[in-house]
Each structure stands twice: as C-alpha cells, then as structure tokens.
Scaffold this motif. Structure first.
Motif, short mmCIF file in Angstrom:
data_model
loop_
_atom_site.label_atom_id
_atom_site.label_comp_id
_atom_site.label_asym_id
_atom_site.label_seq_id
_atom_site.Cartn_x
_atom_site.Cartn_y
_atom_site.Cartn_z
N TYR A 197 0.83 -1.21 0.00
CA TYR A 197 0.00 0.00 0.00
C TYR A 197 0.87 1.26 0.00
N GLU A 198 1.84 1.29 0.89
CA GLU A 198 2.71 2.47 1.00
C GLU A 198 3.55 2.64 -0.27
N ALA A 199 4.01 1.53 -0.81
CA ALA A 199 4.80 1.60 -2.04
C ALA A 199 3.97 2.17 -3.19
N THR A 200 2.72 1.73 -3.30
CA THR A 200 1.84 2.22 -4.37
C THR A 200 1.59 3.72 -4.22
N LYS A 201 1.32 4.16 -2.97
CA LYS A 201 1.10 5.60 -2.75
C LYS A 201 2.34 6.41 -3.14
N THR A 202 3.50 5.88 -2.80
CA THR A 202 4.76 6.58 -3.15
C THR A 202 4.92 6.67 -4.67
N ILE A 203 4.59 5.59 -5.35
CA ILE A 203 4.70 5.57 -6.82
C ILE A 203 3.73 6.56 -7.44
N ARG A 204 2.50 6.59 -6.94
CA ARG A 204 1.50 7.49 -7.51
C ARG A 204 1.82 8.96 -7.25
N GLU A 205 2.59 9.24 -6.21
CA GLU A 205 2.97 10.62 -5.89
C GLU A 205 4.26 11.05 -6.58
N SER A 206 4.83 10.18 -7.39
CA SER A 206 6.09 10.50 -8.07
C SER A 206 5.91 11.64 -9.08
N ASN A 207 6.93 12.46 -9.20
CA ASN A 207 6.91 13.55 -10.18
C ASN A 207 7.12 13.04 -11.60
N ASN A 208 7.57 11.81 -11.71
CA ASN A 208 7.78 11.19 -13.02
C ASN A 208 6.43 10.65 -13.51
N GLU A 209 5.90 11.27 -14.57
CA GLU A 209 4.58 10.90 -15.06
C GLU A 209 4.51 9.45 -15.49
N TYR A 210 5.57 8.96 -16.09
CA TYR A 210 5.61 7.56 -16.54
C TYR A 210 5.47 6.62 -15.35
N ILE A 211 6.18 6.91 -14.26
CA ILE A 211 6.13 6.06 -13.07
C ILE A 211 4.78 6.19 -12.37
N SER A 212 4.29 7.41 -12.24
CA SER A 212 3.05 7.64 -11.49
C SER A 212 1.84 7.00 -12.15
N LYS A 213 1.90 6.73 -13.45
CA LYS A 213 0.75 6.17 -14.15
C LYS A 213 0.92 4.71 -14.54
N ILE A 214 1.99 4.08 -14.12
CA ILE A 214 2.23 2.69 -14.48
C ILE A 214 1.16 1.79 -13.84
#
Length: 640
Positions: A580-597
C-alpha cells in the motif's frame, strides 16, 4: 420496642395515681362523716346527762374541748384535697398528651403501612386474607381483579372453585387444585418454620401471561397456622427472560456441538486433500522420468489444491459474515454477461463429470444495479453443490427469470438451480442453512465440504434483502430458489431478438497493445511465491525483474528508463515498505511515466475490503492468492 414499653409504663402510673386519688378522697369524706356523727352524739349525751348545761353551752364545750384537734385535720384534709386534685389534673394532662402522641404515632404508622402496601402492590396485584379456622377469605385493599365475578369476602371453597374453573387452563387445573387445598396449606405451615409457598401458572384468558401465587403464614396458635395471605404476582416478563436465557443456552450448546462436529469433519476434509497433495508430490518425484505419470500426479495435485482452497475460502467467508464485515457493494452490471460467465465456469465441470447442463433465461432488463460478486458467490455455491451431488448422466438446470411486476424502478429476479442428484431428507432440509451442518460425513458420502456453503449463501441472500428456499426429495433431486430485489436500469432493455453467444476465453496475444514480451516488475518478499510467479510469466513469454519489498520496487522504478516497465505485480504484506505504501509513493512520483504505471495487487488478503483498500491507495486491479493462471494472464493482457 422501647417506646412501646415506656408508653405502657406511663399508662400504668396514671392508672395507679387515679386509683390512689379515688381511695384518699373516699377515706377523707368517710372520716369527716364519722367525726360529725360522733360530735352530734356527744352533744346529745351532754344535754341529756349534764343538767346544768344548756344546749348552747354543751355545743361550746364540745367544740372547744373535743373539736380543736379536728380543725387541723380538716385543714390538712383540704390541703390533701388540693394536692390530690392537682395530681389528678396532672395525670389527666399526661393522659391527654400521651393519647395525642399515641394517635399521632398510630397515624404515622398507618401512613408508613400505606406506603409499604402501595410499594408491595407494585409487585403483587392481588391480596387475599384467608382464615384457616373459619375457612373464609377476604380481598384486602380493593385488590379484587376486574374479571373475578365473586363477592369481596366469603367461604374459601367459593374462591377456590372460581379460580380453578374460570382462571386456570385445563393443563394446570389438577396442580392448582392441590395447591389451593386448605388441608395442604395447613399441613405445609404446621411445622412452625418460616416458609413461603410459590406456584407459577398461566391464565386461561391469556395463556401467554404467567402469574406467581404466593402464600405466607400470618398467624399461628400453639404452633399451628390459623391465618394466611395469598398474593398474586405477574411474572410474564420474568418467564420470558428465563425462556430467552434457556433458549440462548440451548443454542450455544447446539452451536458448540456443531462446531465440535465441524472441527472433527473439517480435520478429515483438510487432511484428505493435503494427504493427496503430499502423496502425489512424492509419487511425481519418484517417477520424474515418466512424463505421463508425472502429468497424472500434477493433475490430481491441482484438483486437491482446488478443494483445499475451497475449504479455506468457506471458513474465511463465514468468519467475515459473522463478524459483520460483509457489505453489499451494488454497481451497474449486465445480467446476460454474468450468466455467460457463470456458464463458462460451470460447463467444463459438468462436461468432465458427464452431467447435462442447461441454462434458461427469461428476463426483460439486462442492465441492473446489484452486487454481482455476492450474487455469483451464492449461485456458485448452489451450482457447485449440484455438481457434487449429481451422479454421471444426471442433469442440472440453471434458470434466471424476471418478475413482470415493477415498482419504483425495482424488479424481483428469481434464480433457481435444479438437479437430479441424490436429494436430501426432510429432517436435514430443516437445518440445511445452519452453520457447520452436513447430512452425512464425507467418509460416507465420498464428498468433501465444510458444511458452510449453504449457511454462507443464506447470509448473503439475507444481506441483499432476498429469500432462499429449497425443495428436495431423496433419490430424486433438489431445487434451490433465490429471489432478489434488483434495481433496474430501464433505458437499456434487452431486445427479444438478442441472443447470447458463448465464446471460450482466449488471450489474443500477450499484450493488448500488441507489444511482445512486456516487462513486468514482480514485487514479492516470499522466495517460493516469487519463484512460482516468475516461472509462470517466463513460460507465457513475459520479461521480468524482481524486487523483494516495496522500497526496493520504488527505487527500481525511479532508476528505470521511460517505458521500460509495462506493469507491476505488487504483494501487500512485505517488510520495510508494504504494498500500500509503495503504491502511494509511486502514484505521488513527479515522473509521469512512473506515477501512471499499472499496478496489480497480488496478495493473500482476499476479502472485499482488501480489494477496496487496494483500489483506494492507487492500484488498478486486485488478484488474490493462490494465483489462477488464466485470471493472471487475462489481467496482464488488459493492462499491458
């Protein structure tokens, strides 16, 4: 007690003083009378015998010589009279004061007695005074019940006859007749012990009402009872509470027995597939060079694993329902599509067992709002049982129909499952929806199961506001019928000419985008699970990279080039950083590619709230363990 004794002492003193006063006054008057008599006699004597004395001289002589001493006596008598009169007045005053005080005390006692009686009347509604010697009764304080058509007082036999004949149900007449027998009452209280006789009974005009008749001895003479009082108390609520406690105790005992039986049966049912898994695994290892033998072993291991998983799911589902954590999540769905999915799942099973399977549809609206997961769970249980208990050559029919009457945008959908299986006894039908119940153990029937499937189905149907019923005949078959209220999406009706075509599922390529060998990041802390997933994906042509926890997954994604990863398979419970925490961190990334994977939860947390939590934290999909390969491939095809 001291006050009563003191009052009695005052009363005795006053009486004695009054008696003394009367005696003294009487004595004084008698003394005066005697003096006067003797004086007159002396005067007459002097006059008759002393010739030289005139009457006046004689009186003067007597008064001066003989009566001087009597003057003092007269004066003393007057003083005594005054003292006695004063004493009498004091005694009268004391008597009046004592009388007033006694009257006031009696009034206080009477008030307190009335308060006590009113308090007792809150408990008892009828008081009957009974004289055992006179064999009579009297109703006290106007407590004659309204429906007692008898005099206020009279012979006890009249009261007894009225109560037994008009107030007591036939089932209790004999007992109550003995209870109200005067000889019984007399003998019961004859041992000079403090006793209270109680008897509960119903009333003939309202057999749901219970009263308690209580008899208390009021007076004894020479140790034998002479007077008693009968009091009646309404104990309907008390009896109801006792019955509730008794029923609750019986239910608890039955539940405990059912659970004990369940644990015994479940122990067998869990050990059976486990034994098969371990046994066929050992067999496959011994014959690993014989591909045909290994394939047979693996197939049987797969079947046993599916049975074991079903047992575990049933136990978890029942636990969730009993804890109140199961909720209805209604959403738009296509009835025909759901029927198609059910048929896709069931038909291979019936074909494998040689059972004829038919689906009948009679609906007008295919678009509805309902919790398709719960409905599919119920229908899945019914169809699974039908397959279990129907022999080869039998038939199973699944029917879904829509009731014609529509009210406020709702309709009743009726779903029934008919089979020509072994059927059930009438005795078992009464308990089929209870938890942990099975008509026969798996040792006898050869069919495994926890006895929770029908209880789960019943609870889920109740949760959705529907009903479930069953008809069955041993050796003929069974029919389960579920009726559910469903909200309709009226603007999207089903055309009468619409046909539902069943197409077998197939993945048209590994990626919906057409990309070959999509790159998947597998995030899993358990080495064995990670190995299984990676082997499946590699076999199906996917490229993979591995991460051992959520933090490592975040670091790998941030270090990757744009477009390198196509999807993430994320476990939930991991050390350092969970899914859960990892997913939230990924979604909050400034990298659009990472945040939308795309991120797909892949976890043993299989409840609906786990799925909801996964979606809320930003995951795209939830797949529960053990992983079903076809579900995994279909999901990856959709998101890569």
């Amino acid at each position: 007690m001291k006050t009563i004794r003191k009052r009695e002492s005052y009363r005795s003193i006053v009486i004695i003083m009054l008696i003394v006063l009367v005696v003294v006054i009487f004595t004084f008057f008698m003394y005066n009378y005697e003096i006067n008599s003797k004086t007159m006699a002396l005067i007459n004597h002097i006059q008759e015998n002393v010739y030289n004395y005139s009457p006046e001289d004689a009186r003067y002589f007597v008064e001066n010589q003989f009566l001087n001493s009597s003057v003092f006596i007269k004066k003393a008598g007057i003083v005594i009279e005054i003292i006695l009169v004063a004493t009498f007045a004091v005694c009268i005053s004391i008597a009046i004061y004592s009388g007033r005080k006694r009257t006031k005390h009696l009034a206080t006692l009477n008030t307190q007695a009335n308060y006590m009686f009113e308090g007792v009347k809150e408990i008892f509604d009828t008081f009957i005074f009974v004289d055992l010697i006179e064999k009579s009764y009297v109703f006290l304080m106007d407590t004659v019940p309204d429906n007692y058509e008898i005099p206020f007082e009279g012979p006890f036999e009249l009261l007894k006859e009225h109560i037994i004949n008009n107030r007591i149900p036939n089932t209790d007449k004999q007992t109550m007749n003995a209870y109200f027998d005067l000889d019984y009452i007399y003998n019961y209280f004859s041992d000079n012990e403090i006793k209270i006789s109680n008897m509960r009974h119903r009333l003939v005009d309202d057999e749901q009402k219970w009263v308690n008749s209580r008899i208390v001895c009021l007076e004894r003479v020479n140790g034998k009872p002479t007077k008693v009082i009968i009091m009646r108390q309404d104990v309907t609520l008390e009896v109801a509470q006792e019955r509730m406690l008794k029923d609750a105790l019986n239910q608890a005992l039955e539940a405990n027995n059912s659970k004990s039986n369940f644990l015994a049966n479940m122990s067998h049912d869990i050990r059976t597939p486990m034994n098969a898994i371990i046994g066929f695994n050992n067999m496959a290892m011994k014959h690993f060079e014989d591909n045909k033998k290994v394939a047979e072993c693996l197939e049987k291991i797969s079947i046993s694993s599916a049975g074991l998983l079903s047992l575990i799911n049933d136990i978890l589902d029942m636990s969730k329902i009993e804890s109140g954590n199961q909720h209805v999540d209604a959403e738009p769905c296509d009835v025909m599509e759901e029927v198609k999915n059910i048929e896709l799942v069931v038909r291979p099973q019936t074909d494998a067992k040689g059972i004829e399977f038919a689906v009948e549809r009679d609906i007008k609206h295919r678009k509805v709002i309902a919790d398709k997961n719960l409905v599919n769970r119920v229908i899945g249980n019914l169809l699974s049982n039908a397959i279990k208990f129907t022999e080869t050559g039998g038939k199973i029919v699944f029917i879904i129909s829509e009731k014609s009457d529509i009210k406020d945008g709702y309709a009743l959908y009726e779903l029934s499952v008919k089979d020509t299986g072994i059927g059930m006894s009438e005795e078992f039908i009464d308990t089929i929806f209870d938890t942990f119940t099975r008509e026969r153990t798996s040792t006898v029937s050869g069919i495994t199961g926890t006895g929770l499937g029908m209880a789960i189905s019943k609870n889920l149907v109740d949760l959705m506001g529907g009903t479930i019923s069953v008809k069955s005949k041993k050796g003929v078959g069974s029919e389960f019928k579920v009726v559910l209220p469903v909200q309709l999406i009226l603007e999207d009706d089903l055309d009468e000419n619409d046909e539902v075509v069943l197409e077998p599922y197939s993945i048209k390529g590994l990626s919906k985008s057409g990309k070959e060998s999509p790159m998947i990041l597998v995030v899993e802390d358990n080495e064995l699970n990670r190995e299984i997933i990676c082997d499946i994906l590699k076999t199906e042509g996917f490229s993979i990279e591995e991460a051992f926890n959520g933090l490592e997954a975040v670091q790998i994604l941030e270090a990757s080039k744009k477009g390198y990863f196509d999807c993430v398979l994320m476990d939930i419970q991991m050390p350092i950083m969970d899914g859960y925490e990892a997913t939230k961190t990924i979604r909050e990334s400034n990298n659009e590619y990472i945040s939308k994977i795309p991120i797909i939860a892949m976890t043993a947390n299989a409840f609906d709230e786990d799925k909801r939590k996964a979606l809320e934290c930003g995951m795209n999909m939830h797949i529960s363990k053990p992983i079903k390969v076809d579900v995994l491939l279909e999901t990856l095809y959709e998101y890569t």
